[in-house]
Enzyme design. Structure first.
Site, PDB file in Angstrom:
ATOM      1  CB  SER A 134      -0.894  -0.001   1.245  1.00  0.00           C
ATOM      2  OG  SER A 134      -1.394   1.306   1.450  1.00  0.00           O
ATOM      3  CG  HIS A 163      -4.006  -1.135  -1.556  1.00  0.00           C
ATOM      4  ND1 HIS A 163      -5.198  -1.735  -1.906  1.00  0.00           N
ATOM      5  CD2 HIS A 163      -4.279  -0.312  -0.510  1.00  0.00           C
ATOM      6  CE1 HIS A 163      -6.155  -1.304  -1.090  1.00  0.00           C
ATOM      7  NE2 HIS A 163      -5.630  -0.436  -0.238  1.00  0.00           N
ATOM      8  CG  ASP A 223      -4.930   2.999   0.953  1.00  0.00           C
ATOM      9  OD1 ASP A 223      -5.929   2.261   0.859  1.00  0.00           O
ATOM     10  OD2 ASP A 223      -3.830   2.608   1.383  1.00  0.00           O
ATOM     11  CG  MET A 233      -7.882   7.866   2.535  1.00  0.00           C
ATOM     12  SD  MET A 233      -7.062   7.797   4.128  1.00  0.00           S
ATOM     13  CE  MET A 233      -6.265   6.179   4.004  1.00  0.00           C
ATOM     14  CG  HIS A 238      -9.254   0.931  -0.250  1.00  0.00           C
ATOM     15  ND1 HIS A 238      -8.611   0.625   0.929  1.00  0.00           N
ATOM     16  CD2 HIS A 238     -10.573   0.947   0.038  1.00  0.00           C
ATOM     17  CE1 HIS A 238      -9.509   0.461   1.890  1.00  0.00           C
ATOM     18  NE2 HIS A 238     -10.695   0.666   1.378  1.00  0.00           N
ATOM     19  CG  MET A 282     -11.054   4.052   2.303  1.00  0.00           C
ATOM     20  SD  MET A 282      -9.455   3.927   3.134  1.00  0.00           S
ATOM     21  CE  MET A 282      -8.364   3.943   1.713  1.00  0.00           C
ATOM     22  CG  MET A 340     -11.480  -1.623   5.545  1.00  0.00           C
ATOM     23  SD  MET A 340      -9.905  -1.208   4.761  1.00  0.00           S
ATOM     24  CE  MET A 340      -8.917  -0.630   6.139  1.00  0.00           C
ATOM     25  CG  ASP A 380      -6.202  -2.233   3.264  1.00  0.00           C
ATOM     26  OD1 ASP A 380      -5.056  -2.055   3.709  1.00  0.00           O
ATOM     27  OD2 ASP A 380      -6.814  -1.388   2.565  1.00  0.00           O
TER      28      ASP A 380
HETATM   29  C1  DX5 Z   1      -5.957   2.176   5.674  1.00  0.00           C
HETATM   30  C2  DX5 Z   1      -5.581   1.786   4.268  1.00  0.00           C
HETATM   31  C3  DX5 Z   1      -4.535   0.743   4.199  1.00  0.00           C
HETATM   32  C4  DX5 Z   1      -3.235   1.108   4.868  1.00  0.00           C
HETATM   33  C5  DX5 Z   1      -2.688  -0.110   5.554  1.00  0.00           C
HETATM   34  O1  DX5 Z   1      -7.086   2.971   5.635  1.00  0.00           O
HETATM   35  O2  DX5 Z   1      -6.712   1.301   3.558  1.00  0.00           O
HETATM   36  O3  DX5 Z   1      -4.316   0.331   2.856  1.00  0.00           O
HETATM   37  O4  DX5 Z   1      -2.265   1.585   3.983  1.00  0.00           O
HETATM   38  O5  DX5 Z   1      -1.561   0.245   6.286  1.00  0.00           O
HETATM   39  P1  DX5 Z   1      -0.838  -0.769   7.276  1.00  0.00           P
HETATM   40  O6  DX5 Z   1      -0.434  -1.973   6.483  1.00  0.00           O
HETATM   41  O7  DX5 Z   1       0.317   0.010   7.782  1.00  0.00           O
HETATM   42  O8  DX5 Z   1      -1.820  -1.117   8.359  1.00  0.00           O
HETATM   43 ZN    ZN Z   2      -6.402   0.388   1.545  1.00  0.00          ZN
END
Ligand code: DX5
Ligand code: ZN
Length: 230
Positions: free
Chosen positions: A20, A45, A47, A49, A78, A80, A149, A187
């Site tokens: 990620s 991956h 993210d 947000m 992903h 969010m 998650m 994740d």
């Molecule tokens: C959190 C993200 C994850 C995050 C995971 O909201 O969706 O993808 O990067 O990070 P680690 O592996 O450090 O928990």
């Molecule tokens: Zn993620």
């Protein structure tokens, strides 16, 4: 069957490792993305947000486009974000291969998943830690990947939530009951300690941020996750 084809099938059946980029150095994103490919990652991956669905803001389609240019690996994006239907086309256009929308962010989940399908992308659905498997039971035939998650979305480096393990098992049983072949991605808080536990429960795609980018040697970190998963 040639050796290369056999190796491809073996790769497909194995557990995937998906670093990620949330934990990457954002000042050197292209370089960090290239480093993941060189280190043996299966997918990357990303993210996204919005500061509304989760209490953090990260990146948009322009940055996904830049990441796309840095690697040939599949990109799992992903989302969010609230009202993802307004943005999936832009992220598809930017080069996403799999698009994940959150159950909790979709008023019309089935319609939103069809929208991703119509854009020619792999369809993904994500579940927050408290959301039951039941919430996606009737859309399972419409998705390629379910992202469970294993922390609350928003930040990297959080502690794995134990109650997600029986949920992964339940999800796997439901996928088998329906006779489907759906990937289970996990994740949050995935490291060489939690990896074997989520894989034993049914996970087939391990998304890991801090366990990869926090290491001095990325290839070694990916190898450690893969070794723990086997
Ligand atoms: C959190 C993200 C994850 C995050 C995971 O909201 O969706 O993808 O990067 O990070 P680690 O592996 O450090 O928990
Ligand atoms: Zn993620």
């Amino acid at each position: 069957m040639t050796e290369a084809v056999a190796a491809g099938i073996k790769q497909d059946m194995g557990v995937k490792i998906s670093p990620s980029l949330l934990s990457a150095d954002f000042g050197r994103l292209a370089e960090e993305t290239r480093a993941m490919e060189a280190a043996g990652a299966d997918t990357v991956h990303v993210d996204v947000m919005d500061g509304r669905f989760v209490p953090n803001i990260t990146i948009g389609p322009l940055v996904v486009r830049a990441i796309r240019k840095a690697t040939k690996l599949p990109l799992g994006v992903h989302l969010m974000i609230v009202e993802p239907e307004a943005y999936v086309a832009a992220f598809a256009e930017a080069g996403a291969d799999t698009l994940y929308v959150h159950v909790e962010a979709c008023v019309h989940l089935h319609r939103n998943l069809q929208q991703i399908r119509s854009l020619g992308k792999r369809v993904g659905v994500a579940l927050n830690p408290h959301t039951p498997v039941e919430a996606i039971r009737w859309v399972l035939p419409d998705v390629e990947s379910v992202l469970v998650m294993t922390v609350n979305p928003g930040f990297g480096g959080q502690k794995f939530i134990e109650s997600t393990l029986p949920k992964i098992r339940e999800l796997k049983a439901e996928i088998e009951r329906q006779g489907l072949e759906v990937e289970i991605a996990v994740d949050g808080g995935i490291d060489p300690t939690t990896a074997p536990r989520v894989v034993a429960a049914g996970a087939t795609n391990l998304i890991a941020g801090s366990a990869v980018f926090g290491a001095a040697d990325y290839a070694q970190a990916i190898k450690a996750l893969r070794g723990a998963a086997d």
